[in-house]
Design a protein around this motif. Structure first.
Motif, PDB file in Angstrom:
ATOM      1  N   PHE A  51       1.025  -1.164   0.008  1.00 58.95           N
ATOM      2  CA  PHE A  51       0.106  -0.029  -0.046  1.00 58.95           C
ATOM      3  C   PHE A  51       0.813   1.264  -0.006  1.00 58.95           C
ATOM      4  O   PHE A  51       2.296   1.328   0.115  1.00 58.95           O
ATOM      5  CB  PHE A  51      -0.855  -0.061   1.129  1.00 58.95           C
ATOM      6  N   ASP A  52       0.189   2.428  -0.438  1.00 59.74           N
ATOM      7  CA  ASP A  52       0.949   3.652  -0.631  1.00 59.74           C
ATOM      8  C   ASP A  52       1.076   4.848   0.574  1.00 59.74           C
ATOM      9  O   ASP A  52       2.092   5.551   0.691  1.00 59.74           O
ATOM     10  CB  ASP A  52       0.348   4.055  -2.014  1.00 59.74           C
ATOM     11  N   ASP A  53      -0.006   4.591   1.510  1.00 58.63           N
ATOM     12  CA  ASP A  53      -0.011   5.488   2.536  1.00 58.63           C
ATOM     13  C   ASP A  53      -0.851   4.840   3.675  1.00 58.63           C
ATOM     14  O   ASP A  53      -1.297   3.929   3.626  1.00 58.63           O
ATOM     15  CB  ASP A  53      -0.804   6.755   1.887  1.00 58.63           C
ATOM     16  N   LEU A  54      -1.055   6.028   4.784  1.00 55.24           N
ATOM     17  CA  LEU A  54      -1.773   5.241   5.871  1.00 55.24           C
ATOM     18  C   LEU A  54      -3.112   4.938   5.700  1.00 55.24           C
ATOM     19  O   LEU A  54      -3.629   3.799   6.342  1.00 55.24           O
ATOM     20  CB  LEU A  54      -1.587   6.585   6.899  1.00 55.24           C
ATOM     21  N   GLN A  55      -3.854   5.715   4.891  1.00 58.64           N
ATOM     22  CA  GLN A  55      -5.241   5.472   4.679  1.00 58.64           C
ATOM     23  C   GLN A  55      -5.484   4.027   4.037  1.00 58.64           C
ATOM     24  O   GLN A  55      -6.485   3.241   4.145  1.00 58.64           O
ATOM     25  CB  GLN A  55      -5.999   6.547   3.935  1.00 58.64           C
ATOM     26  N   SER A  56      -4.575   3.791   2.995  1.00 53.14           N
ATOM     27  CA  SER A  56      -4.811   2.756   2.017  1.00 53.14           C
ATOM     28  C   SER A  56      -4.451   1.565   3.256  1.00 53.14           C
ATOM     29  O   SER A  56      -5.028   0.453   3.098  1.00 53.14           O
ATOM     30  CB  SER A  56      -3.672   2.606   1.218  1.00 53.14           C
ATOM     31  N   PHE A  57      -3.480   1.651   4.062  1.00 54.31           N
ATOM     32  CA  PHE A  57      -3.128   0.526   5.010  1.00 54.31           C
ATOM     33  C   PHE A  57      -4.354   0.341   5.849  1.00 54.31           C
ATOM     34  O   PHE A  57      -4.748  -0.690   6.238  1.00 54.31           O
ATOM     35  CB  PHE A  57      -1.943   1.013   5.723  1.00 54.31           C
ATOM     36  N   LEU A  58      -4.991   1.466   6.326  1.00 51.23           N
ATOM     37  CA  LEU A  58      -5.911   1.328   7.184  1.00 51.23           C
ATOM     38  C   LEU A  58      -7.204   0.591   6.872  1.00 51.23           C
ATOM     39  O   LEU A  58      -8.027  -0.267   7.282  1.00 51.23           O
ATOM     40  CB  LEU A  58      -6.435   2.593   7.899  1.00 51.23           C
ATOM     41  N   ASP A  59      -7.418   0.854   5.249  1.00 51.73           N
ATOM     42  CA  ASP A  59      -8.598   0.158   4.693  1.00 51.73           C
ATOM     43  C   ASP A  59      -8.466  -1.223   4.587  1.00 51.73           C
ATOM     44  O   ASP A  59      -9.357  -2.154   5.008  1.00 51.73           O
ATOM     45  CB  ASP A  59      -8.685   0.650   3.355  1.00 51.73           C
ATOM     46  N   LEU A  60      -7.149  -1.854   4.490  1.00 50.24           N
ATOM     47  CA  LEU A  60      -6.831  -3.322   4.375  1.00 50.24           C
ATOM     48  C   LEU A  60      -6.806  -3.743   5.907  1.00 50.24           C
ATOM     49  O   LEU A  60      -7.409  -4.928   6.007  1.00 50.24           O
ATOM     50  CB  LEU A  60      -5.195  -3.585   3.809  1.00 50.24           C
ATOM     51  N   TYR A  61      -6.349  -2.949   6.799  1.00 52.10           N
ATOM     52  CA  TYR A  61      -6.405  -3.233   8.227  1.00 52.10           C
ATOM     53  C   TYR A  61      -7.627  -3.770   8.796  1.00 52.10           C
ATOM     54  O   TYR A  61      -7.834  -4.740   9.326  1.00 52.10           O
ATOM     55  CB  TYR A  61      -5.424  -2.304   8.872  1.00 52.10           C
ATOM     56  N   TYR A  62      -8.625  -2.735   8.428  1.00 57.96           N
ATOM     57  CA  TYR A  62     -10.006  -2.952   8.965  1.00 57.96           C
ATOM     58  C   TYR A  62     -10.697  -3.998   8.264  1.00 57.96           C
ATOM     59  O   TYR A  62     -11.571  -4.823   8.801  1.00 57.96           O
ATOM     60  CB  TYR A  62     -10.761  -1.751   8.837  1.00 57.96           C
ATOM     61  N   GLN A  63     -10.319  -4.271   6.972  1.00 59.01           N
ATOM     62  CA  GLN A  63     -10.903  -5.347   6.342  1.00 59.01           C
ATOM     63  C   GLN A  63     -10.421  -6.743   6.809  1.00 59.01           C
ATOM     64  O   GLN A  63     -11.282  -7.819   7.154  1.00 59.01           O
ATOM     65  CB  GLN A  63     -10.575  -5.275   4.691  1.00 59.01           C
ATOM     66  N   GLY A  64      -9.145  -6.907   7.221  1.00 59.96           N
ATOM     67  CA  GLY A  64      -8.613  -7.951   7.598  1.00 59.96           C
ATOM     68  C   GLY A  64      -9.204  -8.304   8.959  1.00 59.96           C
ATOM     69  O   GLY A  64      -9.383  -9.666   9.282  1.00 59.96           O
ATOM     70  N   ALA A  65      -9.360  -7.340  10.027  1.00 58.46           N
ATOM     71  CA  ALA A  65      -9.854  -7.624  11.231  1.00 58.46           C
ATOM     72  C   ALA A  65     -11.259  -8.245  11.211  1.00 58.46           C
ATOM     73  O   ALA A  65     -11.608  -8.856  12.219  1.00 58.46           O
ATOM     74  CB  ALA A  65      -9.870  -6.396  12.088  1.00 58.46           C
ATOM     75  N   GLN A  66     -11.865  -8.018  10.160  1.00 59.02           N
ATOM     76  CA  GLN A  66     -13.340  -8.765   9.992  1.00 59.02           C
ATOM     77  C   GLN A  66     -13.212 -10.195  10.177  1.00 59.02           C
ATOM     78  O   GLN A  66     -14.319 -10.932  10.635  1.00 59.02           O
ATOM     79  CB  GLN A  66     -14.047  -8.109   8.855  1.00 59.02           C
ATOM     80  N   VAL A  67     -12.106 -10.720  10.008  1.00 59.71           N
ATOM     81  CA  VAL A  67     -12.291 -12.342  10.107  1.00 59.71           C
ATOM     82  C   VAL A  67     -12.214 -12.921  11.574  1.00 59.71           C
ATOM     83  O   VAL A  67     -12.414 -14.011  11.834  1.00 59.71           O
ATOM     84  CB  VAL A  67     -11.020 -12.836   9.373  1.00 59.71           C
ATOM     85  N   LEU A  68     -11.954 -11.983  12.467  1.00 56.48           N
ATOM     86  CA  LEU A  68     -11.643 -12.333  13.891  1.00 56.48           C
ATOM     87  C   LEU A  68     -13.169 -12.314  14.476  1.00 56.48           C
ATOM     88  O   LEU A  68     -13.807 -11.306  14.544  1.00 56.48           O
ATOM     89  CB  LEU A  68     -10.917 -11.153  14.538  1.00 56.48           C
ATOM     90  N   ARG A  69     -13.706 -13.369  14.948  1.00 54.53           N
ATOM     91  CA  ARG A  69     -15.088 -13.397  15.324  1.00 54.53           C
ATOM     92  C   ARG A  69     -15.311 -13.982  16.516  1.00 54.53           C
ATOM     93  O   ARG A  69     -16.394 -13.845  17.255  1.00 54.53           O
ATOM     94  CB  ARG A  69     -16.126 -14.400  14.312  1.00 54.53           C
TER      95      ARG A  69
END
Length: 339
Positions: A51-69
């Motif tokens: 990713f290229d910047d903080l927001q791009s990282f955060l978008d991926l970060y929050y998407q990944g966190a959705q697998v934790l249930r």
């Protein structure tokens, strides 16, 4: 140097547990929990970790966190990180977690903290790694949402040492959360805050003056204000700096431009940390090595980052003394003359 860094006792004070979600575990949990990801393989997930910047990282970060249930998911995530700590000689860690990331998708606060806390307890009993837990508010959400989260945290005061502030700094200054931080302090929590990463030095000043923080997370933009640097050094205000994260997110275009050694030389209590290591390309050893090799630091100087982290940690003086003993023993052995 690689051998020295590998064995050097370390203390980590800036680690987002959701940011340790390796692609393999993300993919496995998604399959287990029936979560649809826009990737068809572990390799595709890993490729997305560019990713290229903080927001791009955060978008991926929050998407990944959705697998934790489930509670076990949070346990497995946390214990996997602790196993890495054991491997890399991290002897104490103080980790962040973002409950709002999970409660906003219907996961109970109790599910999140129970899994994390159980893993931290096992990490101390089975691996000998001591730890503290810091709950962060997401600064892109409202202060009212933070207050609601704080109310939930009060039921788990025995598990949480401090509250923090993370997520996107731009447009969400510390003063937005002054009221909830006052409530948290009144409830007995210590406070920390991300400031001066992508935001200006004023955010650091306001985090100290308005939020009454005990540590600044990141804080590298302080060098834009020479008086602030002098103040940080004079007051022993710790900065939990994350070198690989800072270069990955283009806070510095190259590690050679990083200011952590400059700050160390000016007497600021800087520490080395890994932030979101699954996404930023390295855990503690990699971050220490990046600084050691880029700036050709002598070993004793490199060990100062551990000394600073021990002193900046949220453990009592007796526990700090024991960690200093472990560090000193390691250094004594390393520098013992060969007869």
């Amino acid at each position: 140097m690689k051998g020295f860094v590998s064995g050097l006792p370390k203390v980590e004070l800036h680690l987002h547990i959701e940011g340790t979600l390796e692609p393999e575990l993300m993919f496995a949990l998604a399959q287990k929990n029936g979560i649809a990801l826009p990737y068809d393989s572990v390799e595709a997930v890993r490729a997305a970790y560019e990713f290229d910047d903080l927001q791009s990282f955060l978008d991926l970060y929050y998407q990944g966190a959705q697998v934790l249930r489930t509670e076990q998911d949070f346990y497995d995530l946390t214990y996997a990180y602790l196993l890495r700590c054991k491997e890399e000689h991290v002897i104490h860690t103080e980790i962040f977690f973002d409950p709002q990331t999970h409660t906003d998708t219907g996961i109970a606060f109790d599910t999140v903290i129970s899994g994390i806390h159980r893993a931290l307890s096992d990490g101390e009993a089975k691996l000998g790694i001591s730890s503290q837990l810091i709950m962060c508010f997401l600064r892109h959400l409202s202060e009212d949402a933070a207050i609601e989260t704080l109310q939930q945290a009060l039921l788990h005061k025995d598990k949480i040492i401090a509250v923090g502030l993370d997520s996107s700094e731009q447009g969400h200054p510390p003063e937005k959360f002054q009221r909830v931080f006052e409530m948290a302090r009144d409830a007995g929590f210590l406070t920390v805050a991300h400031a001066g990463e992508e935001g200006p030095p004023e955010n650091i000043i306001n985090a100290i003056e308005l939020l009454k923080v005990s540590r600044i997370d990141h804080g590298v933009r302080c060098t834009d204000d020479s008086h602030l640097v002098e103040q940080l050094a004079a007051t022993n205000m710790p900065l939990t700096v994350c070198p690989l994260s800072n270069t990955k997110l283009k806070v510095f275009s190259d590690m050679s431009e990083h200011n952590i050694v400059e700050l160390l030389d000016k007497g600021v209590q800087v520490t080395i940390n890994s932030d979101d290591p699954a996404y930023f390309g390295g855990y503690m050893n990699a971050n220490f090595m990046a600084i050691a090799t880029t700036f050709d630091l002598p070993k004793q100087r490199l060990a100062q980052f551990t000394r600073n982290a021990i002193d900046a940690s949220f453990i009592d003086e007796v526990a700090k003394a024991k960690l200093h003993e472990r560090l000193n023993h390691y250094l004594d052995v390393q520098f013992k003359p060969v007869i």
